[in-house]
Design an enzyme around this catalytic site. Sequence first.
Site, PDB file in Angstrom:
ATOM      1  N   ARG A 297       0.817  -1.229   0.000  1.00  5.48           N
ATOM      2  CA  ARG A 297       0.000   0.000   0.000  1.00  5.48           C
ATOM      3  C   ARG A 297       0.846   1.273   0.000  1.00  5.48           C
ATOM      4  O   ARG A 297       0.382   2.336   0.426  1.00  5.48           O
ATOM      5  CB  ARG A 297      -0.973   0.024   1.173  1.00  5.48           C
ATOM      6  CG  ARG A 297      -1.978  -1.085   1.117  1.00  5.48           C
ATOM      7  CD  ARG A 297      -3.219  -0.762   1.927  1.00  5.48           C
ATOM      8  NE  ARG A 297      -4.172  -1.840   1.819  1.00  5.48           N
ATOM      9  CZ  ARG A 297      -4.181  -2.899   2.614  1.00  5.48           C
ATOM     10  NH1 ARG A 297      -3.292  -2.999   3.589  1.00  5.48           N
ATOM     11  NH2 ARG A 297      -5.069  -3.843   2.445  1.00  5.48           N
TER      12      ARG A 297
ATOM     13  N   LYS B  79       3.333  11.623 -10.880  1.00  8.17           N
ATOM     14  CA  LYS B  79       2.484  10.784 -11.731  1.00  8.17           C
ATOM     15  C   LYS B  79       3.224   9.484 -12.013  1.00  8.17           C
ATOM     16  O   LYS B  79       4.355   9.503 -12.508  1.00  8.17           O
ATOM     17  CB  LYS B  79       2.172  11.492 -13.050  1.00  8.17           C
ATOM     18  CG  LYS B  79       1.060  12.504 -12.936  1.00  8.17           C
ATOM     19  CD  LYS B  79       0.623  12.968 -14.317  1.00  8.17           C
ATOM     20  CE  LYS B  79      -0.487  13.995 -14.211  1.00  8.17           C
ATOM     21  NZ  LYS B  79      -0.863  14.550 -15.528  1.00  8.17           N
TER      22      LYS B  79
ATOM     23  N   GLU C 143       9.920  19.403 -24.313  1.00  8.25           N
ATOM     24  CA  GLU C 143       9.231  19.633 -23.028  1.00  8.25           C
ATOM     25  C   GLU C 143       9.835  20.837 -22.295  1.00  8.25           C
ATOM     26  O   GLU C 143       9.164  21.481 -21.504  1.00  8.25           O
ATOM     27  CB  GLU C 143       9.294  18.385 -22.136  1.00  8.25           C
ATOM     28  CG  GLU C 143       8.625  17.148 -22.726  1.00  8.25           C
ATOM     29  CD  GLU C 143       7.106  17.079 -22.519  1.00  8.25           C
ATOM     30  OE1 GLU C 143       6.526  17.986 -21.896  1.00  8.25           O
ATOM     31  OE2 GLU C 143       6.508  16.099 -22.996  1.00  8.25           O
TER      32      GLU C 143
ATOM     33  N   LYS D  11       7.710  23.378 -13.177  1.00 10.50           N
ATOM     34  CA  LYS D  11       6.845  22.226 -12.889  1.00 10.50           C
ATOM     35  C   LYS D  11       6.535  22.160 -11.391  1.00 10.50           C
ATOM     36  O   LYS D  11       5.400  21.879 -11.000  1.00 10.50           O
ATOM     37  CB  LYS D  11       7.492  20.925 -13.373  1.00 10.50           C
ATOM     38  CG  LYS D  11       6.593  19.737 -13.077  1.00 10.50           C
ATOM     39  CD  LYS D  11       6.606  18.639 -14.075  1.00 10.50           C
ATOM     40  CE  LYS D  11       5.482  17.654 -13.763  1.00 10.50           C
ATOM     41  NZ  LYS D  11       5.507  16.465 -14.563  1.00 10.50           N
TER      42      LYS D  11
ATOM     43  N   GLU E 219      -4.133  17.624 -10.532  1.00  8.34           N
ATOM     44  CA  GLU E 219      -4.630  18.075 -11.833  1.00  8.34           C
ATOM     45  C   GLU E 219      -6.128  18.350 -11.838  1.00  8.34           C
ATOM     46  O   GLU E 219      -6.869  17.810 -12.658  1.00  8.34           O
ATOM     47  CB  GLU E 219      -4.256  17.059 -12.924  1.00  8.34           C
ATOM     48  CG  GLU E 219      -4.339  17.676 -14.317  1.00  8.34           C
ATOM     49  CD  GLU E 219      -3.747  16.785 -15.396  1.00  8.34           C
ATOM     50  OE1 GLU E 219      -2.645  16.248 -15.198  1.00  8.34           O
ATOM     51  OE2 GLU E 219      -4.398  16.650 -16.434  1.00  8.34           O
TER      52      GLU E 219
ATOM     53  N   ARG F 149      -2.581  22.253 -13.313  1.00 12.33           N
ATOM     54  CA  ARG F 149      -1.627  21.221 -13.743  1.00 12.33           C
ATOM     55  C   ARG F 149      -1.912  20.806 -15.197  1.00 12.33           C
ATOM     56  O   ARG F 149      -1.014  20.366 -15.907  1.00 12.33           O
ATOM     57  CB  ARG F 149      -1.665  20.005 -12.811  1.00 12.33           C
ATOM     58  CG  ARG F 149      -0.611  18.977 -13.186  1.00 12.33           C
ATOM     59  CD  ARG F 149      -0.291  17.998 -12.091  1.00 12.33           C
ATOM     60  NE  ARG F 149       0.740  17.070 -12.544  1.00 12.33           N
ATOM     61  CZ  ARG F 149       1.417  16.266 -11.760  1.00 12.33           C
ATOM     62  NH1 ARG F 149       1.194  16.272 -10.475  1.00 12.33           N
ATOM     63  NH2 ARG F 149       2.338  15.447 -12.248  1.00 12.33           N
TER      64      ARG F 149
ATOM     65  N   ASN G  48      -0.113  19.938 -20.137  1.00 12.95           N
ATOM     66  CA  ASN G  48      -0.487  19.149 -21.313  1.00 12.95           C
ATOM     67  C   ASN G  48      -0.462  19.974 -22.593  1.00 12.95           C
ATOM     68  O   ASN G  48      -0.970  19.519 -23.625  1.00 12.95           O
ATOM     69  CB  ASN G  48      -1.883  18.541 -21.114  1.00 12.95           C
ATOM     70  CG  ASN G  48      -1.901  17.617 -19.918  1.00 12.95           C
ATOM     71  OD1 ASN G  48      -0.951  16.886 -19.686  1.00 12.95           O
ATOM     72  ND2 ASN G  48      -2.966  17.677 -19.134  1.00 12.95           N
TER      73      ASN G  48
ATOM     74  N   HIS H 202      -0.113  18.305 -25.887  1.00  8.47           N
ATOM     75  CA  HIS H 202      -0.237  16.866 -25.662  1.00  8.47           C
ATOM     76  C   HIS H 202      -1.497  16.251 -26.264  1.00  8.47           C
ATOM     77  O   HIS H 202      -1.513  15.071 -26.573  1.00  8.47           O
ATOM     78  CB  HIS H 202      -0.164  16.555 -24.163  1.00  8.47           C
ATOM     79  CG  HIS H 202       1.245  16.589 -23.633  1.00  8.47           C
ATOM     80  ND1 HIS H 202       2.036  17.706 -23.695  1.00  8.47           N
ATOM     81  CD2 HIS H 202       2.009  15.631 -23.040  1.00  8.47           C
ATOM     82  CE1 HIS H 202       3.220  17.435 -23.157  1.00  8.47           C
ATOM     83  NE2 HIS H 202       3.228  16.185 -22.750  1.00  8.47           N
TER      84      HIS H 202
ATOM     85  N   HIS I 232      -0.555  13.305 -28.359  1.00  7.10           N
ATOM     86  CA  HIS I 232      -0.983  11.932 -28.066  1.00  7.10           C
ATOM     87  C   HIS I 232      -1.709  11.332 -29.268  1.00  7.10           C
ATOM     88  O   HIS I 232      -1.574  10.139 -29.552  1.00  7.10           O
ATOM     89  CB  HIS I 232      -1.895  11.897 -26.839  1.00  7.10           C
ATOM     90  CG  HIS I 232      -1.148  12.058 -25.550  1.00  7.10           C
ATOM     91  ND1 HIS I 232      -1.736  12.541 -24.404  1.00  7.10           N
ATOM     92  CD2 HIS I 232       0.140  11.791 -25.223  1.00  7.10           C
ATOM     93  CE1 HIS I 232      -0.830  12.580 -23.422  1.00  7.10           C
ATOM     94  NE2 HIS I 232       0.308  12.126 -23.907  1.00  7.10           N
TER      95      HIS I 232
ATOM     96  N   HIS J  52       7.776  10.688 -28.073  1.00  8.02           N
ATOM     97  CA  HIS J  52       6.784  11.511 -27.370  1.00  8.02           C
ATOM     98  C   HIS J  52       7.078  13.007 -27.534  1.00  8.02           C
ATOM     99  O   HIS J  52       6.196  13.793 -27.905  1.00  8.02           O
ATOM    100  CB  HIS J  52       6.750  11.116 -25.891  1.00  8.02           C
ATOM    101  CG  HIS J  52       5.869  11.984 -25.055  1.00  8.02           C
ATOM    102  ND1 HIS J  52       4.494  11.973 -25.163  1.00  8.02           N
ATOM    103  CD2 HIS J  52       6.157  12.930 -24.121  1.00  8.02           C
ATOM    104  CE1 HIS J  52       3.987  12.855 -24.328  1.00  8.02           C
ATOM    105  NE2 HIS J  52       4.970  13.441 -23.678  1.00  8.02           N
TER     106      HIS J  52
END
Length: 371
Positions: free
Chosen positions: A124, A146, A188, A230, A240, A244, A248, A251, A255, A269
């Site tokens: 956990r 993340k 980025e 960041k 987010e 946040r 993106n 993105h 994506h 990417h």
Amino acid sequence: MTDTVRVELGPRSYDILIGPGLIARAGGILAGALPGRRIVPVTDEAVARFHLEPLLRGLRDAGVTPQGEPVVLPAGERTKSFAQFENLLEELLGRGIDRSTLLLALGGGVVGDLAGFAAATALRGIDFVQVPTTLLSQVDSSVGGKTGINSRHGKNLVGAFHQPRLVLADTAALDTLPPRELLAGYAEVVKYGLIDDPAFFGWLEDNGRHLIDGDAAARTAAIRASCAAKARIVGADERESAERALLNLGHTFGHALEAAAGYDGTLLHGEAVAIGMVLAFRLSARLGLCAAEDEARVARHLRSVGLPHRLADVPEAMRVPEELLAHMGKDKKTRQGSLTFVLARGIGRSFVAKDVDPEAVLRMLRDGDPA
Ligand code: GLY
């Protein structure tokens, strides 16, 4: 020389250390910052070749005993799978890890995301540290908590927010990176200038080339500025629910391009994000939000460093407008059928736009690149 950026998240706050030689010094740093831990290094085959020995030597010299052999995963995006996640967890549990065990993720985004997710779920939740070795992971994926793996339904659809205890970004590790990967990570870096820091974008226009060519001071400065940006955004909105999402930028389009390419390596990417950022500015200009010159300026800078910056930079089969739009509809940031984009009122003036008209997006994609 080592720089420090702090991610302020109350009891989950942590430092990002940035500078050359941090992999070799990790043992000493961890012995001081997180004493008495049993450490399990997790890496991949490509990174292990260059960086595992110096890490292990540093751990030994600092009197830190790893809990068993390092876990060395296959390199590549396919490693972010349920199968590898299960293998890693079973391996960790088989070693008798406990709450004092510290996972050390040595590698790029794939290793960091997978090891971070294993740390989030084993018993956990156990602690982990990120030792990112690519530019992309140093400025983005290692910071902010993340973690996750891919599903057959898309990338990063299974995961958890789990903050690392420390990030060690060894800028010298970038010397071993294939030039194409370094460049993809640079996209980025540019993103942070475009989000909310026009002065940083201007600095990159002057210094980006030097950074890519290996100027150590420029690299450290750019990574520090990126991590600070960041850290600021994550500190304000860890999970987010608001700003946040600015991270993106580029993105949603990116994506879609990656999905159209089938994640087969045709497009990295960061390369997809580079094209995506130009498209975000193009859409903004077409919606009357910013000047067409802003799009041109973004594209000019990306082109000047050798990054793709046009739809025409990807094979025709990967830019079928209807297919790209369908991929955007499946993106996990899309809520109830409406398209959410990060758009811009100018360079460094990005904002989250909900309910973007899919027809406007389709028209833009059909029109192709400006002459
Ligand atoms: N890479 C986007 C984020 O960390 O939120």
